[in-house]
Structures are given as structure tokens and as C-alpha cells.
Design an enzyme around this catalytic site. Structure first.
Site, short mmCIF file in Angstrom:
data_model
loop_
_atom_site.label_atom_id
_atom_site.label_comp_id
_atom_site.label_asym_id
_atom_site.label_seq_id
_atom_site.Cartn_x
_atom_site.Cartn_y
_atom_site.Cartn_z
N ASN A 170 41.95 44.57 26.47
CA ASN A 170 40.51 44.70 26.62
C ASN A 170 40.09 46.08 26.09
O ASN A 170 40.55 47.10 26.59
CB ASN A 170 40.14 44.56 28.11
CG ASN A 170 38.64 44.63 28.33
OD1 ASN A 170 37.97 45.52 27.78
ND2 ASN A 170 38.10 43.73 29.11
N ASP A 198 36.91 47.29 25.86
CA ASP A 198 35.56 47.71 26.28
C ASP A 198 35.41 49.23 26.31
O ASP A 198 34.38 49.78 25.92
CB ASP A 198 35.24 47.21 27.70
CG ASP A 198 35.01 45.72 27.75
OD1 ASP A 198 34.90 45.09 26.69
OD2 ASP A 198 34.97 45.19 28.88
N HIS A 199 36.47 49.91 26.82
CA HIS A 199 36.30 51.33 27.07
C HIS A 199 36.40 52.20 25.81
O HIS A 199 36.08 53.39 25.85
CB HIS A 199 37.23 51.80 28.18
CG HIS A 199 36.81 51.17 29.49
ND1 HIS A 199 35.49 51.08 29.86
CD2 HIS A 199 37.52 50.55 30.46
CE1 HIS A 199 35.41 50.46 31.01
NE2 HIS A 199 36.62 50.11 31.41
N HIS A 217 34.01 42.44 26.82
CA HIS A 217 33.02 41.87 27.75
C HIS A 217 31.64 42.23 27.22
O HIS A 217 31.28 43.40 27.16
CB HIS A 217 33.24 42.47 29.15
CG HIS A 217 32.36 41.89 30.21
ND1 HIS A 217 32.54 42.15 31.55
CD2 HIS A 217 31.30 41.05 30.16
CE1 HIS A 217 31.64 41.51 32.26
NE2 HIS A 217 30.86 40.84 31.43
N ARG A 265 28.19 42.48 28.10
CA ARG A 265 27.40 42.48 29.33
C ARG A 265 25.92 42.36 29.01
O ARG A 265 25.47 42.78 27.93
CB ARG A 265 27.65 43.77 30.13
CG ARG A 265 29.09 43.99 30.51
CD ARG A 265 29.21 45.21 31.39
NE ARG A 265 28.72 44.91 32.72
CZ ARG A 265 29.50 44.65 33.77
NH1 ARG A 265 30.81 44.69 33.65
NH2 ARG A 265 28.97 44.37 34.94
N ARG A 313 26.21 47.81 28.11
CA ARG A 313 26.55 49.21 28.41
C ARG A 313 27.71 49.72 27.57
O ARG A 313 27.87 50.92 27.42
CB ARG A 313 26.85 49.38 29.91
CG ARG A 313 28.11 48.70 30.35
CD ARG A 313 28.48 49.13 31.76
NE ARG A 313 27.67 48.45 32.77
CZ ARG A 313 28.13 48.17 33.99
NH1 ARG A 313 29.34 48.53 34.34
NH2 ARG A 313 27.37 47.54 34.85
N HIS A 314 28.55 48.83 27.06
CA HIS A 314 29.60 49.30 26.15
C HIS A 314 29.64 48.45 24.87
O HIS A 314 29.22 48.90 23.83
CB HIS A 314 30.98 49.42 26.83
CG HIS A 314 31.32 48.35 27.84
ND1 HIS A 314 31.24 47.01 27.57
CD2 HIS A 314 31.76 48.46 29.12
CE1 HIS A 314 31.62 46.34 28.63
NE2 HIS A 314 31.93 47.17 29.60
N GLU A 347 34.49 37.96 27.28
CA GLU A 347 34.10 37.72 28.67
C GLU A 347 32.58 37.70 28.73
O GLU A 347 31.91 38.55 28.11
CB GLU A 347 34.62 38.84 29.57
CG GLU A 347 36.12 38.92 29.61
CD GLU A 347 36.60 40.14 30.37
OE1 GLU A 347 35.77 40.89 30.92
OE2 GLU A 347 37.81 40.37 30.40
N THR A 379 34.03 44.20 36.75
CA THR A 379 33.98 42.89 37.38
C THR A 379 34.65 43.00 38.76
O THR A 379 35.76 43.53 38.87
CB THR A 379 34.74 41.87 36.51
OG1 THR A 379 34.28 42.01 35.17
CG2 THR A 379 34.49 40.45 36.97
N GLU A 394 41.91 32.48 34.28
CA GLU A 394 42.50 33.82 34.37
C GLU A 394 42.46 34.19 35.85
O GLU A 394 41.37 34.32 36.44
CB GLU A 394 41.70 34.82 33.54
CG GLU A 394 42.26 36.23 33.67
CD GLU A 394 41.49 37.27 32.85
OE1 GLU A 394 40.85 36.90 31.85
OE2 GLU A 394 41.53 38.45 33.24
N HIS A 411 43.26 42.12 35.63
CA HIS A 411 42.37 43.03 36.35
C HIS A 411 43.19 44.02 37.18
O HIS A 411 43.99 43.62 38.01
CB HIS A 411 41.35 42.34 37.26
CG HIS A 411 40.08 43.12 37.33
ND1 HIS A 411 39.91 44.17 38.17
CD2 HIS A 411 38.95 43.04 36.59
CE1 HIS A 411 38.71 44.70 37.95
NE2 HIS A 411 38.10 44.04 37.00
N GLY A 412 42.98 45.29 36.87
CA GLY A 412 43.62 46.36 37.63
C GLY A 412 45.09 46.58 37.33
O GLY A 412 45.74 47.40 37.98
N1 PXP Z 1 40.02 40.39 33.17
C1 PXP Z 1 38.69 40.37 33.41
C2 PXP Z 1 38.03 39.06 33.64
C3 PXP Z 1 37.95 41.56 33.42
O1 PXP Z 1 36.64 41.52 33.65
C4 PXP Z 1 38.61 42.77 33.14
C5 PXP Z 1 37.83 44.05 33.11
O2 PXP Z 1 36.90 44.02 32.10
C6 PXP Z 1 40.00 42.74 32.89
C7 PXP Z 1 40.68 41.53 32.94
C8 PXP Z 1 40.76 43.97 32.60
O3 PXP Z 1 40.77 44.75 33.75
P1 PXP Z 1 41.30 46.24 33.68
O4 PXP Z 1 40.35 46.99 32.82
O5 PXP Z 1 41.27 46.68 35.11
O6 PXP Z 1 42.67 46.19 33.10
#
Ligand code: PXP
Length: 244
Positions: free
Chosen positions: A8, A10-11, A44, A46, A50-51, A71, A102, A152, A198-199
Site C-alpha cells: 500500500n 498511500d503514504h 486507497h 478516499r 487526503r493522499h 480500496e 481504516t 481481506e 492492516h497493522g
Molecule cells: N488493508 C486495508 C483494507 C487498509 O485500509 C489498509 C490501510 O490503508 C491496509 C490493509 C494496510 O494497513 P497498514 O498501513 O497498517 O499496513
């Protein structure tokens, strides 16, 4: 078996937007990550942009050589955008304006009509659809009944329970990992493709990567955080070693 890595990015766009500048460019980041071996790129889009911007998705759709996963909240606006851009796949996620990221899986049972419509419109446009979902059998079976063949699983609660040193993780973390495992086995028994994310980070990823039914992990923040210090190529390769 090797677990695939979806990165991902996004950042990368978050850093760009911090200055409303043109760098760093998510398209360049995607190319570097692909050369390092990722199996897919996730962003993602949004509502507040924002990104990631619509233009980013458009450019990534043209340049990503692996698979682009977008996403999105199951809203009319996003369905219109995705039907136009036609990424390889979309992941339905819940979205609230004030959240930092999320915060949980999509409540499919409370949003049956929105999910049914999103599945119909996206699948009708030839786009594969996954749903980000909590470790809850009823949510998974409802998604399946609505015609969704890919989920997911939300590993956020597991990640929240894992300390920096995984060896000192308490029973709650392992119980949550077992819940992820049970949810993955249940979804696979329904012939669904199972992803998770996630995380996740370099310290807590191994137990999740070890779950046989999970084919791919979506990881963003921790890889990009490490990339700031060691470079994206190295950060990706280090994670791929943990998924092998
Ligand atoms: N999966 C989904 C559905 C998410 O929304 C995100 C965060 O954008 C991730 C995975 C990735 O999460 P993380 O940035 O905590 O690795």
C-alpha cells in the site's frame, strides 16, 4: 508456500501532500516496489483525497505491471470513478471522515444493499472485488451469499495486541491470531480467495504469513516507514524474505 505481498503506497502520497508538491511520486514508488518483487500495488482513494488522487489512480492503472488494487468506500461517487478507471481489483472498505486510517472491516450485514450494488456494478465492469472484513463468520457468509468471492481479513486487532518483541506477546495476541486463522479457513471452505492486512509489520507478520489459506498480505505504513530510513527497495525485499 510463499505469501504474496501487496504494497500500500498511500503514504508516499501523504508525504507529497504534506507540501502540496509533486514529489514523492506514487508512480515511481510503485515501479521501484515492483522491481524489488512486490506482487501488487494498493492505494486507497478516499472521499477527501487526503493522499491518493484520482490522477494517481489513473496513472497507476496505466503503469502498474503487477496488479492494482484500489480500496474504496462503496459509494456512488467511487463506483462512478472505478467504472471509468477499471483497476484490476477493488477492495470495499468502510470510511469515515475523521478516521486516521481504516478502523475496522466493512459491516456487510448492515450495508447489504450498498455492497450488493457495488459488487454488481464493479463485477459488471470486469473488476474483481474483495471486501475488507473482520474475523466474523456471519460477515463472511453474508459477503459470500452476496456473490463476493474474495475477502481481506482485518488483522488490525491482532496487530494492536502484538508488542515490539513478539516473543513476549500475551495470550490475547495468540487468540486473535487463531481467530484470523479460523476466519481464513472458513472463507476458504466457501471457496473464497483469502487476503489479509492492516497493522502488520516486520515483527508481527510471520504468524499471519504462516496461515496456509491466506494468499496475500496488504501492508503499507510499516514498509513505507522503513523505506524512509533504508530505501524502498531494501524495505520491500526485507518484507518479502519474511513472507517466503
Ligand atoms: N488493508 C486495508 C483494507 C487498509 O485500509 C489498509 C490501510 O490503508 C491496509 C490493509 C494496510 O494497513 P497498514 O498501513 O497498517 O499496513
Amino acid at each position: 508456500m510463499t505469501t504474496r505481498l501487496g504494497l500500500n503506497i498511500d503514504h508516499v502520497a501523504t508525504v507529497r501532500e504534506a507540501r502540496k508538491a509533486s514529489e514523492p511520486d506514487p508512480v515511481q514508488a510503485a515501479a521501484i516496489a515492483e522491481l524489488a518483487g512486490v506482487h501488487g500495488i494498493t492505494v486507497h482513494l478516499r472521499h477527501d483525497r487526503r493522499h491518493i488522487s484520482e490522477r494517481d489512480v489513473e496513472l497507476l492503472q496505466r503503469t502498474v505491471k503487477t496488479r492494482l488494487n484500489v480500496e474504496m468506500a462503496p459509494t456512488t461517487e467511487m463506483l462512478t470513478v472505478m467504472r471509468r478507471l477499471r483497476p484490476f481489483m477493488c477492495t470495499l472498505v468502510p470510511e469515515t471522515p475523521e478516521e486516521i486510517t481504516t478502523t475496522g472491516g466493512l459491516d456487510v450485514r448492515a450495508n447489504v444493499e450498498a455492497v450488493r450494488r457495488a459488487l454488481g456494478e464493479l463485477q459488471g465492469a470486469g473488476i474483481r472485488v474483495s471486501i475488507f472484513i473482520d474475523v466474523d463468520q456471519e460477515q463472511i457468509s453474508t459477503a459470500h451469499e452476496l456473490g463476493c468471492s474474495m475477502i481481506e481479513i482485518n488483522t488490525g486487532p491482532y496487530a494492536d495486541l502484538t508488542p515490539a518483541d513478539l516473543d513476549s506477546a500475551g495470550p490475547a495476541a495468540w487468540e486473535e491470531c487463531e481467530r484470523v486463522k479460523a476466519a481464513a479457513a472458513y472463507a476458504a471452505s466457501l471457496d473464497m480467495t483469502v487476503l489479509a492486512g492492516h497493522g502488520l509489520n516486520y515483527r508481527n507478520v510471520a504468524p499471519v504469513a504462516g496461515i496456509a489459506q491466506i494468499e496475500e498480505l496488504n501492508i503499507g505504513h510499516n514498509i513505507i516507514a522503513r523505506a524512509v530510513l533504508v530505501g524502498l527497495d531494501t524495505a520491500v525485499r526485507e518484507m518479502l524474505v519474511l513472507l517466503a
